[in-house]
Design a protein around this motif. Structure first.
Motif, PDB file in Angstrom:
ATOM      1  N   LYS A  12       0.864  -1.174   0.000  1.00 19.75           N
ATOM      2  CA  LYS A  12       0.000   0.000   0.000  1.00 19.75           C
ATOM      3  C   LYS A  12       0.910   1.236   0.000  1.00 19.75           C
ATOM      4  O   LYS A  12       2.030   1.186   0.517  1.00 19.75           O
ATOM      5  CB  LYS A  12      -0.887   0.025   1.250  1.00 19.75           C
ATOM      6  CG  LYS A  12      -1.903  -1.086   1.316  1.00 19.75           C
ATOM      7  CD  LYS A  12      -2.974  -0.974   0.259  1.00 19.75           C
ATOM      8  CE  LYS A  12      -3.923   0.170   0.557  1.00 19.75           C
ATOM      9  NZ  LYS A  12      -4.906   0.404  -0.483  1.00 19.75           N
ATOM     10  N   LYS A  40      -3.336  -0.036  -9.892  1.00 19.54           N
ATOM     11  CA  LYS A  40      -4.665   0.059  -9.296  1.00 19.54           C
ATOM     12  C   LYS A  40      -5.382  -1.276  -9.409  1.00 19.54           C
ATOM     13  O   LYS A  40      -5.231  -1.990 -10.389  1.00 19.54           O
ATOM     14  CB  LYS A  40      -5.490   1.133 -10.015  1.00 19.54           C
ATOM     15  CG  LYS A  40      -4.909   2.521 -10.006  1.00 19.54           C
ATOM     16  CD  LYS A  40      -5.243   3.297  -8.789  1.00 19.54           C
ATOM     17  CE  LYS A  40      -6.650   3.822  -8.846  1.00 19.54           C
ATOM     18  NZ  LYS A  40      -6.999   4.620  -7.706  1.00 19.54           N
ATOM     19  N   SER A  44      -8.390   0.591  -5.037  1.00 20.86           N
ATOM     20  CA  SER A  44      -7.168   0.460  -4.246  1.00 20.86           C
ATOM     21  C   SER A  44      -5.924   0.681  -5.093  1.00 20.86           C
ATOM     22  O   SER A  44      -5.859   0.247  -6.240  1.00 20.86           O
ATOM     23  CB  SER A  44      -7.095  -0.930  -3.610  1.00 20.86           C
ATOM     24  OG  SER A  44      -8.195  -1.136  -2.750  1.00 20.86           O
ATOM     25  N   SER A  45      -4.943   1.342  -4.505  1.00 23.70           N
ATOM     26  CA  SER A  45      -3.658   1.576  -5.172  1.00 23.70           C
ATOM     27  C   SER A  45      -2.579   0.788  -4.449  1.00 23.70           C
ATOM     28  O   SER A  45      -2.597   0.657  -3.224  1.00 23.70           O
ATOM     29  CB  SER A  45      -3.298   3.060  -5.126  1.00 23.70           C
ATOM     30  OG  SER A  45      -4.230   3.812  -5.843  1.00 23.70           O
TER      31      SER A  45
END
Length: 68
Positions: A12, A40, A44-45
């Motif tokens: 993250k 991605k 979420s990245s």
């Protein structure tokens, strides 16, 4: 890079910021400069472990008179 099934392959953004001891501005600057790969998955990245290793390998060691 050798693949280890136990080691994480993605992180993250906050985890990478903690690893590199940097804030949002520096982190996203590194992403914009393509020094870190941001991927991605839906909303979420994540940052690839490979790009973190590549970035760390690109850093030059500090000279003795620069360390303080």
């Amino acid at each position: 890079m050798n693949w280890n099934p136990v080691a994480p392959r993605i992180f993250k953004p906050r985890q990478v910021q903690q690893m590199l001891n940097c804030g949002n501005t520096t982190f996203y600057k590194l992403v914009a400069e393509k020094r870190l790969d941001l991927v991605k998955d839906g909303k979420s990245s994540f940052v690839t472990a490979e790009s973190v290793e590549r970035y760390l390998a690109s850093l030059k060691p500090a000279q003795a008179n620069e360390a303080a």
